[in-house]
Design a protein around this motif. Structure first.
Motif, PDB file in Angstrom:
ATOM      1  N   ASP A 120      -4.864  -3.779   1.877  1.00  0.00           N
ATOM      2  CA  ASP A 120      -6.116  -3.210   1.395  1.00  0.00           C
ATOM      3  C   ASP A 120      -5.995  -1.705   1.249  1.00  0.00           C
ATOM      4  O   ASP A 120      -6.477  -1.119   0.260  1.00  0.00           O
ATOM      5  CB  ASP A 120      -7.246  -3.556   2.370  1.00  0.00           C
ATOM      6  N   ALA A 195     -10.758  -6.101  -3.416  1.00  0.00           N
ATOM      7  CA  ALA A 195     -10.737  -6.566  -2.029  1.00  0.00           C
ATOM      8  C   ALA A 195      -9.813  -7.770  -1.874  1.00  0.00           C
ATOM      9  O   ALA A 195      -9.025  -7.853  -0.922  1.00  0.00           O
ATOM     10  CB  ALA A 195     -12.152  -6.912  -1.577  1.00  0.00           C
ATOM     11  N   GLY A 198      -6.193  -6.688  -2.118  1.00  0.00           N
ATOM     12  CA  GLY A 198      -5.739  -6.112  -0.864  1.00  0.00           C
ATOM     13  C   GLY A 198      -5.413  -7.165   0.176  1.00  0.00           C
ATOM     14  O   GLY A 198      -4.443  -7.032   0.938  1.00  0.00           O
ATOM     15  N   SER A 199      -6.191  -8.256   0.213  1.00  0.00           N
ATOM     16  CA  SER A 199      -5.930  -9.331   1.173  1.00  0.00           C
ATOM     17  C   SER A 199      -4.604 -10.020   0.881  1.00  0.00           C
ATOM     18  O   SER A 199      -3.829 -10.333   1.800  1.00  0.00           O
ATOM     19  CB  SER A 199      -7.082 -10.349   1.132  1.00  0.00           C
ATOM     20  N   ARG A 314     -15.009   2.785  -1.963  1.00  0.00           N
ATOM     21  CA  ARG A 314     -13.902   2.321  -1.124  1.00  0.00           C
ATOM     22  C   ARG A 314     -13.045   3.499  -0.651  1.00  0.00           C
ATOM     23  O   ARG A 314     -12.586   3.529   0.499  1.00  0.00           O
ATOM     24  CB  ARG A 314     -13.054   1.318  -1.902  1.00  0.00           C
TER      25      ARG A 314
END
Length: 372
Positions: A120, A195, A198-199, A314
């Protein structure tokens, strides 16, 4: 998207353009030179239609063709330098912003990075930085050239036929309305995609980094399944974003075609009535070909800024993070005198929210030449 959010994003990230603003300005000015070359091309096209094709006088062709080539060469040079300067400035702004974020991360306690997934953070440092730069640094240049293009070709269209120009102007707000309608959903979809990306990156990093442990405990199938689930989540998020984009782009294309056909239909009627020459209609069509792309660019800028707002949030989460270390009121104060000797007496160190201090009542003395 609220104007306050846009203003906050520019206030926070515009300072990172320092050192490259002249390049950005030069790129915009070269874009204006390119615009001038395009306007001159429309004028030369109209002249060639009127004085060569309609009169069938070939001698005029060579003069107009030479002028057109000179204008095209100037426009090509301006386009090349504008693109190079804009690209260099964009990469330097991204480099500056990325360095600042990493430097801030390095000043935070190790626990901050350990509590967050590496993938992330990588997505924020790479993708989110690029998106924010596209809105804050490259965005104003695109805004300048798009607005100038709209004004320039709108003026040219008014000179050729003010009736057709008014019809074309009346249709342009439709592009903005479509972009406005898609800005919110695309912003949310882009945030979800980053998101999920990033995972996936974190899962890959964790699995490959712990390969020996995975093999030792026989967790190959479990880890493969975890990566597959993360990949499916990313696939769904990516396809949600792609689905919106696949609807928006064809819709804009169809809308542009409808606008051009409507204007050309009215123009053909004016030619039949003798109110407009064929050369004038063709020149007006050329103006439309140059007018609608900057209109679409200006509408697309709404989507870019909307998407950048999610990326800015973010990045802001990282930049606004503060050290959780609580300094005791009994911490060391006063002047330090260097004598080559260091003494710690009853030093306690811990993290806010921690169950217990990391160090408690630590005392030691480091004399010159002594290694601890």
């Amino acid at each position: 998207m609220a104007s306050g959010t846009i203003g906050k994003m520019f206030r926070e990230f515009w300072p990172y353009t320092a050192g490259d603003r002249l390049r950005l300005l030069s790129s915009g000015l070269l874009g204006l030179i390119l615009l001038g070359a395009e306007l001159a091309s429309v004028a030369l096209f109209e002249a060639m239609t009127s004085h060569v094709l309609e009169t069938r006088h070939l001698a005029n062709f060579w003069i107009l063709a030479g002028a057109w080539l000179a204008v095209a060469a100037a426009g090509a040079v301006a386009m090349a330098w504008s693109g190079w300067l804009a690209g260099l400035a964009a990469e330097r702004v991204q480099l500056r912003l990325r360095d600042s974020i990493v430097a801030h991360l390095l000043r935070l306690p190790a626990g901050y990075v350990e509590e967050r997934r590496t993938g992330d953070l990588l997505v924020r440092l790479l993708e989110d930085v690029a998106v924010v730069e596209g809105a804050v640094a490259s965005g104003p240049v695109s805004l300048l050239t798009s607005v100038a293009g709209i004004v320039g070709f709108a003026a040219a269209a008014l000179v050729i036929s003010w009736e057709l120009a008014l019809v074309a102007f009346a249709l342009t707000p439709a592009f903005w309305l479509v972009a406005r309608r898609f800005s919110g959903p695309l912003s949310r979809a882009a945030s979800a995609e980053r998101a999920a990306s990033g995972s996936v990156t974190s899962a890959i990093e964790e699995i490959l980094g712990g390969q020996a442990l995975v093999q030792a405990f026989g967790r190959q199938d479990a880890e493969s399944g975890r990566l597959h689930r993360e990949g499916l989540s990313w696939l769904r998020a990516k396809m949600a974003e792609t689905r919106l984009d696949s609807i928006y782009q064809p819709l804009v294309y169809f809308l542009e075609t409808c606008c051009v056909l409507l204007v050309l239909g009215l123009g053909a009627w004016e030619v039949a009535q003798g109110r407009l020459s064929l050369a004038g209609l063709l020149a007006f069509a050329a103006c439309l070909a140059y007018l609608y792309p900057p209109v679409q660019g200006l509408s697309g800028l709404v989507l870019t800024v909307s998407e950048a707002s999610a990326s800015a949030a973010r990045l802001g989460d990282v930049l606004h993070a503060r050290s959780p270390v609580a300094e005791s009121t009994s911490a060391l104060r006063g002047r330090l005198r260097g004598r080559g000797r260091i003494a710690f007496e009853n030093v306690t160190y811990g993290y806010r929210g921690g169950a217990r201090p990391v160090l408690e009542q630590l005392s030691f003395t480091a004399a010159p030449g002594r290694m601890l």
